[in-house]
Design a protein around this motif. Structure first.
Motif, short mmCIF file in Angstrom:
data_model
loop_
_atom_site.label_atom_id
_atom_site.label_comp_id
_atom_site.label_asym_id
_atom_site.label_seq_id
_atom_site.Cartn_x
_atom_site.Cartn_y
_atom_site.Cartn_z
N ARG A 318 29.65 -10.39 78.76
CA ARG A 318 30.37 -11.18 78.04
C ARG A 318 30.24 -11.03 76.48
O ARG A 318 31.16 -11.21 76.10
N SER A 319 29.05 -11.06 76.00
CA SER A 319 28.88 -10.93 74.86
C SER A 319 29.39 -9.38 74.27
O SER A 319 29.90 -9.64 73.18
N ALA A 320 29.64 -8.62 75.19
CA ALA A 320 30.14 -7.17 74.59
C ALA A 320 31.65 -7.37 74.43
O ALA A 320 32.22 -6.76 73.60
N THR A 321 32.41 -8.12 75.53
CA THR A 321 33.79 -8.16 75.32
C THR A 321 34.30 -9.08 74.48
O THR A 321 35.25 -9.19 74.01
N THR A 322 33.30 -9.99 74.01
CA THR A 322 33.80 -11.10 72.90
C THR A 322 32.81 -11.11 71.86
O THR A 322 32.04 -11.96 71.80
N PRO A 323 33.09 -10.14 70.73
CA PRO A 323 31.97 -9.99 69.69
C PRO A 323 32.11 -11.20 68.90
O PRO A 323 33.06 -11.69 68.52
N ARG A 324 30.90 -11.55 68.13
CA ARG A 324 30.80 -12.45 67.31
C ARG A 324 31.05 -11.92 66.02
O ARG A 324 30.13 -10.91 65.86
N SER A 325 31.37 -12.58 64.88
CA SER A 325 31.71 -12.07 63.70
C SER A 325 30.43 -12.06 62.98
O SER A 325 30.13 -11.29 62.03
N THR A 326 29.16 -12.85 63.38
CA THR A 326 28.16 -12.77 62.61
C THR A 326 27.32 -11.37 63.07
O THR A 326 26.23 -11.12 62.20
N GLU A 327 27.74 -10.84 63.94
CA GLU A 327 27.02 -9.65 64.78
C GLU A 327 27.58 -8.23 63.96
O GLU A 327 26.90 -7.32 64.09
N ARG A 328 28.67 -8.46 63.10
CA ARG A 328 29.18 -7.37 62.65
C ARG A 328 28.76 -6.90 61.23
O ARG A 328 28.37 -8.00 60.34
N THR A 329 28.56 -5.75 61.01
CA THR A 329 27.80 -5.30 59.62
C THR A 329 29.27 -5.41 58.55
O THR A 329 30.40 -4.95 58.93
N VAL A 330 29.10 -5.74 57.35
CA VAL A 330 29.91 -5.67 56.34
C VAL A 330 30.27 -4.17 56.00
O VAL A 330 29.15 -3.38 55.42
N GLY A 331 31.42 -3.79 55.80
CA GLY A 331 31.73 -2.28 55.47
C GLY A 331 33.18 -2.28 55.75
O GLY A 331 34.10 -3.06 55.65
N VAL A 332 33.52 -0.98 55.83
CA VAL A 332 34.78 -0.40 56.14
C VAL A 332 35.35 -1.03 57.47
O VAL A 332 34.57 -0.92 58.67
N LEU A 333 36.69 -1.78 57.44
CA LEU A 333 37.05 -2.13 58.80
C LEU A 333 37.88 -1.11 59.54
O LEU A 333 37.63 -1.00 60.61
N ALA A 334 38.77 -0.42 58.90
CA ALA A 334 39.62 0.49 59.57
C ALA A 334 39.68 1.58 58.65
O ALA A 334 39.66 1.61 57.18
N GLU A 335 39.57 3.03 59.08
CA GLU A 335 39.73 4.25 58.25
C GLU A 335 40.12 5.32 58.77
O GLU A 335 40.02 5.52 60.06
N VAL A 336 41.24 6.08 58.38
CA VAL A 336 41.63 7.31 58.87
C VAL A 336 41.86 8.34 57.73
O VAL A 336 41.87 7.89 56.45
N ARG A 337 41.46 9.62 58.16
CA ARG A 337 41.24 10.71 57.10
C ARG A 337 42.17 11.89 57.69
O ARG A 337 41.86 12.38 58.93
N ASP A 338 42.91 12.16 56.78
CA ASP A 338 43.84 13.41 56.96
C ASP A 338 44.44 13.21 58.64
O ASP A 338 44.35 13.95 59.47
N LEU A 339 45.14 12.06 58.61
CA LEU A 339 45.99 11.65 60.03
C LEU A 339 46.94 12.60 59.79
O LEU A 339 47.82 12.71 58.85
N ARG A 340 47.44 13.05 60.92
CA ARG A 340 48.68 13.97 61.33
C ARG A 340 49.37 13.39 62.56
O ARG A 340 48.40 13.44 63.65
N VAL A 341 50.41 13.11 62.77
CA VAL A 341 51.12 12.75 64.00
C VAL A 341 52.25 13.61 64.19
O VAL A 341 53.28 13.85 63.47
N ALA A 342 52.39 14.02 65.42
CA ALA A 342 53.59 15.26 65.74
C ALA A 342 54.04 14.77 66.94
O ALA A 342 53.48 14.14 68.02
N PHE A 343 55.29 15.21 67.19
CA PHE A 343 56.06 14.93 68.42
C PHE A 343 56.77 16.22 68.99
O PHE A 343 57.07 16.96 68.02
N PRO A 344 56.93 16.35 70.36
CA PRO A 344 57.45 17.53 70.92
C PRO A 344 58.63 17.57 70.47
O PRO A 344 59.50 16.56 70.33
N ASP A 345 59.48 18.84 70.16
CA ASP A 345 60.84 19.02 69.70
C ASP A 345 61.73 19.37 70.72
O ASP A 345 63.02 19.47 70.71
N GLY A 346 61.05 19.33 72.03
CA GLY A 346 62.18 19.82 73.21
C GLY A 346 62.31 21.30 73.61
O GLY A 346 62.81 21.60 74.64
N ASP A 347 61.81 21.89 72.57
CA ASP A 347 61.88 23.58 72.78
C ASP A 347 60.63 24.04 72.92
O ASP A 347 60.25 25.30 72.67
#
Length: 630
Positions: A318-347
C-alpha cells in the motif's frame, strides 16, 4: 464553505447555489409508460396463456369450422373449429421464447466476436473481419436455409439458424462502434492508468455502444418474428403439433378473403410485440449507461475483488502504491532528452513529428509550451507523461518522471504511480469524458483502482475534487452525465479528476480552447490554486502566447516539432530573439496596434537552434535544413 483538494489542503472558498431540480426519468414519459405496460402485458400472457386458453385452443368443433370473427370467437376459428384468438394467446410463450433465443444468439455472438476483433492484433483482426464480411455477403435467407438443414426442421433448429445467420451483421456493427470508441481520449487514459483490456471493454466501450445495440436488438427481435413466419411458411419453422405466431399467420393466409382476422390476428400480435421492443429500446436509449447496469455491477464487483487482493498484499504494497510527498527527494520532476516521436507512413516507412526535443520540469514549476497547430506541443507533453501508445514510436536518450524510467519496462507499482501522480486535462472534455458514465463513476476510478479506497471514501474524494474546482452542489452533480455540464464546468470537472489522485505533474493540453474569456480566467484560476495547494508541476500547452506568458513561469516555443527558443515568461517580450517567437508576439494586437494594417504573417523559413533554417521542402514533403544568413 472551505474547499479542499483530496488530502485536506485548503483552497479558496466558492459560492454554493441552491441545488437544481433533478431531471425526470424517461420511464415516466409516454413512451416509457407504454413500454412498461406493453412488456408487462406480453409477459403476463406468456406466463398464463397456456393455462387459461389451452382448452379453447385445442378443442375441436367441426360444426363451427372456419367461423368468421365475432363476439364468441374474436379472430374466428380454423379448419377444425379451434378458436384462433385462444391459439394466438397460447402461442405467445413459444413465439417470445424463440424470438428471445434467436436475438440473444445473434446479439451475444456478434458482441463477443466484434469485441474480440477490436482487441486482436492487426493481422488476426483483419482475418476475422474478412471472414465475417464474406458471410455478410451471402443472402441472409440462404444462410438460414443452410443452418436449418444442418439442425433438421424444428423450432430449436429454426432458432439456431436465425440466430447464427444474424451474427455477421451484428459483428460488423459492434466492431465498427468499438473501434471508434477505443480511439477516444478517455479510453487511452484508462489504458495508461493500468485498466486491462477486459476492464476497458466493460467500463468504457460497452456502455458507449449499448444504445445502438439496444436499437439493433429491437430491430433484430422484430425481424426474427417475421423470420420465423417465413420459415413456417416454407415448412422449415415450428412443426405440428406445436405452433407459434408465424405458423398461425401462415395458416390464416389461406383464408384471408373469407376470414381476414385469421391472418390479421397473429399479425397484430407480431406488430404489437415489435412495437413494445422498439419502445423499450427507445426509452433505455435515452438514458446513457442504463442498458448495461449488469455490466456495471460486474465491473464494480471485479474492482472490489482487485482492491481486496491488493489489501492482502500488506502495508508495504500500500505504501508503494500511494507514495507520500515527504518521501520524495527534491530535484527534477520530469525530463526528456533528445526526444523523437515518429509514426508509420503506411508504406513501411516512418514519419518523424518531434525532432530531438529536450525539456525539464521542476517541482511546482509551470512550464508553457506554445506554438501553432501541428508544432508537436501535445506529442511532446504526452510523451513526457508516458501517455503515447502505438503506433507512435518514441526514442530518447532520457525520459524520466520522478525517478521512473519511462523508456524501460514498467512494473505494476510504477504504472499505479503514474496513474495517481500524473493528471491530464485534455483539450476537449466532451470527448475526453466518457459520455455513458456519470461524472461520479469517472472521478472515483483512480481512487478505487489505484488508491484502493472503498466506495464511500472514493466518493468523498470525488466530491472534494469537484468542490476544489468550484462546482456547486458537488455531491449532487456526481450523478450527472457529461452532457449535463456546460463547457466550462466540464473543463473544471476534468481538472477535478486530475486532483482525485495525488498529482505531482498536471498536463493541461489547451484547457481553455473554445471557452470565453470569463471561463478561461476561471479555469486558469483553478489550475493556479491547485498548483499552489499541491505543489505539482504543470505543463500548459497552448497556441496563445499571451495567455501562456501571463500564466506560466517559463515558456518553451516550438515550431515544426523542434524547440526554437526557451524564455522566462515574465520577460518574453524583452528577451525574445528568435524570429518565430517575435512573429508570435507580433500577431497579438494591443491598444497601440494600428487597426488599419493587416496582422503580420509568420514566414515559412525559421531558424533552428543549430543556426540553420527549417523550411518546407516541396520536392519530397519532408523538412530539411536550409542555410540562411543570420
Amino acid at each position: 464553505m472551505t474547499n479542499t483538494v483530496p488530502g485536506g489542503i485548503d483552497l479558496d472558498a466558492v459560492p454554493v447555489t441552491a441545488p437544481r431540480r433533478r431531471r425526470r426519468s424517461r420511464w415516466v414519459s409516454g413512451t416509457g409508460l407504454a413500454a412498461i405496460i406493453g412488456s408487462t402485458l406480453l409477459l403476463v400472457i406468456a406466463v398464463i396463456g397456456p393455462d387459461v386458453w389451452t382448452e379453447p385452443a385445442t378443442a375441436r368443433n367441426i360444426a363451427e369450422r372456419w367461423a368468421t370473427a365475432g363476439p364468441e370467437h374474436l379472430f374466428g376459428t380454423d379448419d377444425i373449429g379451434r378458436d384462433i384468438f385462444a391459439r394466438v394467446m397460447v402461442a405467445t410463450r413459444l413465439s417470445l421464447l424463440l424470438t428471445a433465443g434467436a436475438t440473444a444468439i445473434l446479439i451475444g455472438g456478434g458482441l463477443v466476436i466484434g469485441l474480440t476483433a477490436a482487441i486482436l492484433p492487426r493481422r488476426a483482426r483483419r482475418g476475422l473481419i474478412w471472414v465475417m464480411d464474406i458471410l455478410l455477403a451471402f443472402p441472409w435467407l440462404l444462410l438460414v436455409l443452410f443452418f436449418s438443414v444442418i439442425w433438421n426442421v424444428s423450432a430449436v433448429g429454426a432458432m439456431l439458424a436465425i440466430g447464427l445467420a444474424g451474427i455477421p451483421s451484428i459483428t460488423r456493427l459492434v466492431y465498427n462502434m468499438a473501434s471508434s470508441v477505443s480511439d477516444q481520449d478517455y479510453v487511452r487514459a484508462a489504458r495508461v492508468i493500468g485498466v486491462g483490456p477486459l476492464g476497458v471493454m466493460v467500463r468504457h466501450i460497452l456502455p458507449n455502444i449499448a444504445n445502438p445495440l439496444l436499437v439493433q436488438s429491437a430491430a433484430a427481435a422484430s425481424t426474427t418474428l417475421l423470420s420465423f413466419a417465413g420459415l413456417s411458411f416454407l415448412g422449415l419453422g415450428v412443426q405440428p403439433p406445436e405452433y407459434d405466431w408465424g405458423r398461425l399467420l401462415d395458416e390464416g393466409l389461406a383464408h384471408l378473403y373469407t376470414n381476414p382476422m385469421a391472418a390479421i390476428g397473429p399479425g397484430i400480435a407480431v406488430v404489437f410485440a415489435a412495437l413494445v421492443f422498439t419502445m423499450i429500446a427507445e426509452t433505455v436509449g435515452e438514458q446513457p449507461g442504463q442498458g448495461l447496469r449488469a455490466f456495471a455491477k460486474a465491473s464494480r464487483t471485479a474492482a472490489l475483488g482487485r482492491r481486496d487482493a491488493r489489501r492482502t498484499g500488506g502495508s508495504a504494497d500500500r505504501s508503494a502504491t500511494t507514495p507520500r510527498s515527504t518521501e520524495r527527494t527534491v530535484g527534477v520532476l520530469a525530463e526528456v532528452r533528445d526526444l523523437r516521436v515518429a509514426f508509420p507512413d503506411g508504406d513501411g516507412g516512418m514519419i518523424e513529428r518531434v525532432h530531438g526535443v529536450s525539456l525539464r520540469i521542476m517541482p511546482g514549476e509551470i512550464v508553457g509550451i506554445v506554438g501553432e497547430s501541428g508544432s508537436g506541443k501535445s506529442l511532446t507533453a504526452m510523451a513526457l507523461a508516458g501517455l503515447l501508445e502505438r503506433p507512435a514510436v518514441i526514442t530518447s536518450k532520457r525520459r524520466v518522471f520522478d525517478g521512473i524510467d519511462l523508456d524501460g519496462r514498467l512494473g505494476a507499482s510504477e504504472r499505479r504511480r503514474l496513474g495517481v501522480e500524473i493528471g491530464v486535462v485534455f483539450q476537449d472534455p466532451l470527448t475526453s469524458l466518457n459520455p455513458a458514465l456519470t461524472i461520479g463513476r469517472q472521478l472515483t476510478e483512480v481512487p478505487r483502482h489505484h488508491l484502493g479506497l472503498g466506495r464511500t471514501a472514493a466518493r468523498r474524494r470525488a466530491v472534494d475534487g469537484l468542490e476544489a474546482v468550484g462546482i456547486p452542489d458537488a455531491a449532487g452533480r456526481l450523478r450527472d452525465y457529461p452532457h449535463q455540464f456546460s463547457g466550462g464546468m466540464r473543463q473544471r470537472a476534468m481538472i477535478g479528476m486530475a486532483l482525485t489522485g495525488t498529482p505531482r505533474l498536471i498536463v493541461a493540453d489547451e484547457p481553455t480552447t473554445a471557452l470565453d474569456v470569463t471561463v478561461q480566467r476561471q479555469v486558469l484560476a483553478v489550475l493556479r490554486r491547485a498548483q499552489r495547494a499541491t505543489g505539482a508541476g504543470i505543463v500548459f500547452i497552448s497556441h496563445d502566447i499571451a495567455l501562456v506568458s501571463g500564466f506560466c513561469d517559463r515558456v518553451v516555443v516550438m515550431r515544426d516539432g523542434a524547440i526554437v527558443e526557451e524564455l522566462p515568461a515574465a520577460r518574453i517580450r524583452e528577451d525574445a530573439r528568435h524570429p518565430y517567437t517575435k512573429g508570435l508576439i507580433a500577431c497579438l494586437p494591443d491598444m497601440r496596434t494600428d487597426r488599419t494594417q493587416p496582422l503580420p504573417v509568420i514566414g515559412v523559413a525559421v531558424d533552428a537552434p543549430d543556426g540553420t533554417a527549417i523550411a518546407d521542402d516541396p520536392a519530397d514533403g519532408a523538412l530539411s535544413p536550409v542555410e540562411v544568413a543570420r
